[in-house]
Design a protein around this motif. Sequence first.
Motif, mmCIF file in Angstrom:
data_model
loop_
_atom_site.group_PDB
_atom_site.id
_atom_site.type_symbol
_atom_site.label_atom_id
_atom_site.label_comp_id
_atom_site.label_asym_id
_atom_site.label_seq_id
_atom_site.Cartn_x
_atom_site.Cartn_y
_atom_site.Cartn_z
ATOM 1 N N LEU A 1 13.873 -7.409 -4.142
ATOM 2 C CA LEU A 1 14.599 -6.382 -3.402
ATOM 3 C C LEU A 1 14.153 -5.021 -3.926
ATOM 4 O O LEU A 1 13.842 -4.881 -5.110
ATOM 5 C CB LEU A 1 16.103 -6.539 -3.592
ATOM 6 C CG LEU A 1 16.742 -7.811 -3.047
ATOM 7 C CD1 LEU A 1 18.124 -8.005 -3.652
ATOM 8 C CD2 LEU A 1 16.829 -7.759 -1.539
ATOM 9 N N VAL A 2 14.115 -4.037 -3.062
ATOM 10 C CA VAL A 2 13.763 -2.689 -3.494
ATOM 11 C C VAL A 2 14.855 -1.734 -3.031
ATOM 12 O O VAL A 2 15.325 -1.802 -1.888
ATOM 13 C CB VAL A 2 12.368 -2.265 -2.959
ATOM 14 C CG1 VAL A 2 12.291 -2.347 -1.445
ATOM 15 C CG2 VAL A 2 12.009 -0.871 -3.445
ATOM 16 N N PRO B 1 11.067 -9.298 11.914
ATOM 17 C CA PRO B 1 10.555 -8.851 10.609
ATOM 18 C C PRO B 1 10.144 -9.982 9.679
ATOM 19 O O PRO B 1 9.346 -9.760 8.771
ATOM 20 C CB PRO B 1 11.740 -8.057 10.026
ATOM 21 C CG PRO B 1 12.937 -8.556 10.755
ATOM 22 C CD PRO B 1 12.466 -8.884 12.136
ATOM 23 N N TRP B 2 10.674 -11.180 9.884
ATOM 24 C CA TRP B 2 10.292 -12.301 9.027
ATOM 25 C C TRP B 2 8.909 -12.861 9.377
ATOM 26 O O TRP B 2 8.303 -13.564 8.580
ATOM 27 C CB TRP B 2 11.319 -13.426 9.125
ATOM 28 C CG TRP B 2 12.572 -13.193 8.356
ATOM 29 C CD1 TRP B 2 13.803 -12.892 8.850
ATOM 30 C CD2 TRP B 2 12.732 -13.252 6.934
ATOM 31 N NE1 TRP B 2 14.716 -12.742 7.827
ATOM 32 C CE2 TRP B 2 14.080 -12.957 6.641
ATOM 33 C CE3 TRP B 2 11.859 -13.507 5.874
ATOM 34 C CZ2 TRP B 2 14.587 -12.923 5.349
ATOM 35 C CZ3 TRP B 2 12.361 -13.475 4.584
ATOM 36 C CH2 TRP B 2 13.698 -13.193 4.323
ATOM 37 N N PRO C 1 23.337 -10.346 4.224
ATOM 38 C CA PRO C 1 23.841 -11.610 3.665
ATOM 39 C C PRO C 1 23.077 -12.799 4.239
ATOM 40 O O PRO C 1 22.808 -12.867 5.435
ATOM 41 C CB PRO C 1 25.317 -11.618 4.111
ATOM 42 C CG PRO C 1 25.664 -10.175 4.280
ATOM 43 C CD PRO C 1 24.423 -9.508 4.776
ATOM 44 N N GLY C 2 22.698 -13.704 3.353
ATOM 45 C CA GLY C 2 21.927 -14.865 3.782
ATOM 46 C C GLY C 2 20.434 -14.695 3.668
ATOM 47 O O GLY C 2 19.677 -15.633 3.937
ATOM 48 N N ASP C 3 19.978 -13.504 3.276
ATOM 49 C CA ASP C 3 18.535 -13.258 3.159
ATOM 50 C C ASP C 3 17.974 -13.663 1.798
ATOM 51 O O ASP C 3 16.793 -13.457 1.547
ATOM 52 C CB ASP C 3 18.226 -11.777 3.400
ATOM 53 C CG ASP C 3 18.275 -11.420 4.872
ATOM 54 O OD1 ASP C 3 18.242 -12.350 5.698
ATOM 55 O OD2 ASP C 3 18.348 -10.228 5.188
ATOM 56 N N SER D 1 11.548 -21.410 8.458
ATOM 57 C CA SER D 1 12.585 -21.710 7.473
ATOM 58 C C SER D 1 13.631 -20.598 7.448
ATOM 59 O O SER D 1 14.814 -20.841 7.270
ATOM 60 C CB SER D 1 11.972 -21.883 6.075
ATOM 61 O OG SER D 1 11.307 -20.702 5.658
ATOM 62 N N GLN D 2 13.190 -19.355 7.647
ATOM 63 C CA GLN D 2 14.098 -18.214 7.650
ATOM 64 C C GLN D 2 14.570 -17.857 9.058
ATOM 65 O O GLN D 2 15.681 -17.362 9.239
ATOM 66 C CB GLN D 2 13.423 -16.984 7.022
ATOM 67 C CG GLN D 2 12.984 -17.166 5.583
ATOM 68 C CD GLN D 2 14.140 -17.125 4.609
ATOM 69 O OE1 GLN D 2 15.254 -16.758 4.949
ATOM 70 N NE2 GLN D 2 13.870 -17.526 3.380
#
Length: 284
Positions: A128-129, A101-102, A149-151, A66-67
Amino acid sequence: MARGQNRRTTVKQPGETARRLRRVVALFLPTLLTLAAIAGAGWATWEYGVRGDLLRIREIRYIGLSQVPASALAELSPIRPGDHLLFSDTEVMARALRRNPWVATVVINRRLPPALEVVVTERQAAALVDLGALYLVDAAGQVYKRAAPGDGLDLPIVTGLEREAFETRRDDSGEELRLRSALGLLGRWRETGLDRRAAVSEVHLDPVLGTTVYAGDDGMEIRLGQGDLPRKLERLDVLLARLESDGVQGEVIHLDNRRHPDWVAVRVKGRTGVVVDGRGPRGP
């Protein structure tokens, strides 16, 4: 003359040699035919199954994405369509795909007609960190990707952590534990339904003052302090419902009174502060 008369003579019957030959052939012919069949099958297997196209991979199917676009994983894969189905090293392929990474896990199955079925489990961003830049972190506390952007940047942000602790993987600072604690708070916030009243925009962690949450459209400040977070969230839920029924909005809420843990101090927009306990508001 007596010896000559007693000497034996062997007279071969007509056709006996032919019968013996037929028996030998009948005895060994099945074995010879079997060996020939095995040799023929081996040759056919080599020609068509190994050297030929019979077991060449025709398709690599990616499932569960999906990502990550399939094209991004195809670029990482050391196996391509046209490679041999049986001789392709799927373990090497799985390790290569996990460089994205995903990608959390990869399971690769061989299928017929010749194809590879790649089942991917993607990481799901929980927050988010802020570590000098914004990074994505999953529910297990794994910081896995710098945000882009887009994440999915519409996520709560965890602040107040030290970047160096994550870069050096130094555990004595307890930064990873604090991050997991913040993620646990976010999960508990959703479970209790508080996100329907006020969605969290930021969780700030302070080693001395404890946890502060900013929530709602106007960034209501909720100081939770340290310890007993489940109980504090229960009291917060009751308080927010009460403020909502009174038609007022909290600006700053204190649930961090160490001497009087049951007290809740509220600064309401447009009013002076009030103190609320389990029985309701006190003061003007």
